[in-house]
Write an enzyme that holds these catalytic residues in place. Structure first.
Site, PDB file in Angstrom:
ATOM      1  N   ARG A 139       0.814  -1.219   0.000  1.00 40.80           N
ATOM      2  CA  ARG A 139       0.000   0.000   0.000  1.00 40.80           C
ATOM      3  C   ARG A 139       0.844   1.264   0.000  1.00 40.80           C
ATOM      4  NH1 ARG A 139      -5.337  -1.128   1.480  1.00 40.80           N
ATOM      5  NH2 ARG A 139      -5.650   1.086   1.808  1.00 40.80           N
ATOM      6  N   LYS A 160      -0.434   0.032  -4.180  1.00 43.87           N
ATOM      7  CA  LYS A 160      -1.427  -0.882  -4.750  1.00 43.87           C
ATOM      8  C   LYS A 160      -2.840  -0.303  -4.743  1.00 43.87           C
ATOM      9  CE  LYS A 160      -2.380  -5.316  -5.903  1.00 43.87           C
ATOM     10  NZ  LYS A 160      -1.865  -5.494  -7.236  1.00 43.87           N
TER      11      LYS A 160
HETATM   12  C1  AGP Z   1      -1.606  -1.765 -12.091  1.00 44.99           C
HETATM   13  O1  AGP Z   1      -0.474  -2.529 -12.330  1.00 44.99           O
HETATM   14  C2  AGP Z   1      -1.352  -0.461 -11.498  1.00 44.99           C
HETATM   15  N1  AGP Z   1      -0.604  -0.567 -10.292  1.00 44.99           N
HETATM   16  C3  AGP Z   1      -2.443   0.567 -11.493  1.00 44.99           C
HETATM   17  O2  AGP Z   1      -2.531   1.083 -12.777  1.00 44.99           O
HETATM   18  C4  AGP Z   1      -3.861   0.108 -11.060  1.00 44.99           C
HETATM   19  O3  AGP Z   1      -4.399  -0.728 -12.036  1.00 44.99           O
HETATM   20  C5  AGP Z   1      -4.755   1.342 -10.866  1.00 44.99           C
HETATM   21  O4  AGP Z   1      -4.226   2.120  -9.852  1.00 44.99           O
HETATM   22  C6  AGP Z   1      -6.180   0.977 -10.571  1.00 44.99           C
HETATM   23  O5  AGP Z   1      -6.280   0.217  -9.403  1.00 44.99           O
HETATM   24  P1  AGP Z   1      -7.611  -0.536  -8.997  1.00 44.99           P
HETATM   25  O6  AGP Z   1      -7.825  -1.636  -9.975  1.00 44.99           O
HETATM   26  O7  AGP Z   1      -7.359  -1.043  -7.615  1.00 44.99           O
HETATM   27  O8  AGP Z   1      -8.727   0.470  -9.060  1.00 44.99           O
END
Ligand code: AGP
Length: 619
Positions: free
Chosen positions: A27, A614
């Site tokens: 996180r 994340k």
């Molecule tokens: C994915 O590899 C990324 N870390 C990032 O783009 C992520 O997909 C985006 O922040 C959306 O997150 P969520 O699916 O938890 O909404």
């Protein structure tokens, strides 16, 4: 963003906090800290950088702190102030020590007010200011819980805060208002607090997802939950989670990301089982749940997401339009929320978010609900904010994903999109019934096919490793594809940037000649996604265009496609002979492994890439 953990009970708290923070590091990981009571004495250890730094600080005193039984910890993703030790949490102000996840929007007003009275925080954070507000209430004679409640009334924004007080050392108080916070009763006596369920699963699977405006109080007499506004006690039911703690470990892989790439076949099986009624034999039989009816009523779908989830939404558009003939808009949540969009009377807005906590996606769902628009969510996390705020939710079942780069959650989201497309297709588009049925029969075999494709010494993984050795010094990468390979190309470029810090662009292959082709020279690698589908021949024309300008080509195509292979400098074969709607499920792991291998060659921190977190709970 930011991970919080807290505990009061009978277990040695320092180890518990460190173990919990390890689970939450995804996180945020730019600084870390813990605070705990050893006897009546408050101890705070914090440091910039990763958790190891705090562990080193604690090593010297490990036996001295073995008696500590109440404490809080934090791993930070900086929003206000640089990632320094001074800005690391916990923040200590007078008798109060606290950790915070979220943003205090009126922090400048609070800071100015303090300055007028000659009081100056030690850090640059918004979080520390909350400590001053609580201390003022304590100084006015209030008890700790009451002081926390009153102080909360003075801040604006989305914040969850967990705190302790020197005046009441055996008590931990957590308030949820926006950012997620869970609590659980420790079966051996005690109360656990955390930003999500992962640190808690080691002790119990029964977790309470606090509501916004809940105050959780843990002390000798157990757990009480109060309403922030009134202080009245409320009842909250625990949710029993089916994630086992073993699934949170690396299981022999060098990185979580690699483990999670290899878990994709199981994630697909579990998601199929969760979303479909597997007792039925007809094509795409959705398991009965509230969202199914809402989906069926939609005359238009608006898919809203960020990052990788946005790429799943783009794939959803191709499949739903083609199989179900239902119009689909795909929107970046961060843009959509600040537009004044026109949403049709029969539209349904569907937010996609693996974490279910992405601030921009949640803002769209709230706004749409306020306008009376039906809303749906797709998420991997039970009890997440999206699951609670959308009118109905579909769960993917990828299991816990620890690597910051989304892999198995992405493929599971893609599967959810394809299942929506297929089930709507069966109902709405009888002309395509035979095609949809044939697709379904192939779909149920997909997890096995993917499992063989991912074999460690198999042709696909070997080819990727071989290619990576030769392309690692390239100036940059273009990923190109058409049709459903286009969102996969976008995802390939995002993954490479995220974990290998290599500049990469994803393009619809037909767009290159409209500008980006000027970038092409012999230092550039173009990853061409040209599986056997309706777009293959057109993509090959685009391949020729960049090849003739010197680009080195890393081709990804059907294993038997010798004519494509002959045009490529590097070649990664993917399984052939499948419905073209399924191709993204075999192309995507190639993108993931390519980035993974290049990141390993560069020696980056694959599971915790720099500057990322994340769950992006700030806008
Ligand atoms: C994915 O590899 C990324 N870390 C990032 O783009 C992520 O997909 C985006 O922040 C959306 O997150 P969520 O699916 O938890 O909404």
């Amino acid at each position: 963003m930011c991970g919080i953990v807290g505990y009061v009970g009978s277990r040695p708290v320092v180890d518990l906090l460190i173990g919990g923070l390890r689970r939450l590091e995804y996180r945020g990981y730019d600084s870390t800290g813990v605070a705990f009571f050893s006897g009546q004495t408050l101890q705070v250890r914090k440091s910039e950088g990763k958790l190891e730094n705090v562990e080193k600080l604690l090593q010297a005193d490990a036996t001295r702190f073995a008696d500590a039984r109440s404490g809080i910890g934090h791993t930070r993703w900086a929003t206000h102030g640089k990632p320094t030790t001074q800005n690391a949490h916990p923040h200590e102000v007078g008798d109060v020590v606290l950790v915070h996840n979220g943003i205090i929007e009126n922090y400048q007003d609070i800071k100015a007010e303090l300055a007028r009275h000659g009081r100056h925080p030690r850090s640059e954070t918004d979080s520390e200011l909350f400590g001053f507000l609580v201390q003022d209430e304590l100084d006015a004679g209030r008890e700790f819980v009451e002081a926390m409640r009153r102080a909360f009334g003075k801040i604006r924004g989305q914040a969850s805060i967990v705190a302790m007080c020197r005046r009441e050392p055996g008590r931990v108080v957590g308030v949820r208002n926006g950012s997620p916070l869970v609590v659980a009763r420790d079966p051996s006596g005690g109360v656990l607090f955390a930003s999500d369920a992962q640190p808690v699963l080691e002790y119990t699977r029964d977790v309470i997802f606090l509501e916004n405006g809940d105050v959780a109080v843990g002390d000798d007499s157990g757990l009480r939950i109060l309403e922030l506004a009134t202080g009245r006690e409320v009842r909250r039911e625990a949710t029993r989670l089916d994630w086992s703690p073993e699934r949170l470990d690396k299981g022999g892989y060098p990185h979580y990301m690699l483990k999670e790439i290899h878990e994709q076949p199981v994630a697909l099986i579990d998601t199929l089982n969760a979303l479909l009624d597997r007792a039925k034999t007809d094509a795409f039989p959705m398991a009965p749940q509230p969202g199914v009816e809402l989906l069926a009523k939609a005359r238009e779908l608006v898919l809203v997401a960020c990052g990788t989830s946005y790429h799943a939404a783009l794939l959803g558009k191709y499949w739903i339009e083609s199989l179900a003939r239902l119009p689909v808009q795909v929107e970046l949540a961060s843009e959509f929320r600040y537009r004044d969009p026109v949403v049709g009377a029969d539209s349904v807005v569907l937010g996609i978010s693996q974490s279910g906590e992405t601030a921009d996606t949640l803002a769209v769902i709230r706004d749409m609900r306020a306008r009376g628009v039906p809303t749906l969510g797709v998420t991997n996390v039970r009890g997440s904010t999206l699951a609670r705020e959308a009118q109905a939710v579909f769960y993917t079942s990828a299991g816990p994903e620890i690597g910051v780069a989304a892999t198995k959650t992405f493929l599971s989201q893609c599967l959810a999109m394809l299942l929506f497309a297929g089930s709507l297709g069966v109902k709405r588009n009888p002309a395509h019934r035979a095609r949809v049925e044939a697709l379904f029969h192939q779909l149920v075999k997909l997890p096995h096919l993917l499992e063989s494709a991912l074999e460690d010494q198999g042709p696909l993984t070997q080819a990727i490793r071989n290619a990576c050795g030769s392309v690692q010094e390239a100036k940059g990468f273009f990923f190109i594809g058409r049709g459903t390979s286009y969102p996969v190309a976008l995802e390939g470029a995002l993954k490479l940037k995220e974990i290998a810090y290599i500049h990469a662009e994803g393009y619809a292959a037909g767009e290159l000649k409209h500008g980006p082709i000027a970038m092409i020279d012999d230092q550039m690698i173009v990853v061409v996604l040209a599986p056997r589908d309706a777009w293959r021949d057109k993509t090959i024309s685009n391949l020729e265009e960049v090849k003739s300008r010197g680009a080195r080509i890393l081709g990804v195509g059907a294993s038997a496609d010798e004519s494509l292979r002959s045009l490529c400098d590097f070649w990664v074969p993917v399984p052939d002979a499948m419905d073209e709607s399924l191709l993204p499920f075999v192309l995507t792991p190639v993108m993931q492994l390519l980035s993974y291998e290049l990141a390993c060659l560069k020696g980056t921190d694959v599971d915790k890439p720099r500057n990322l977190a994340k769950s992006v709970t700030v806008e």
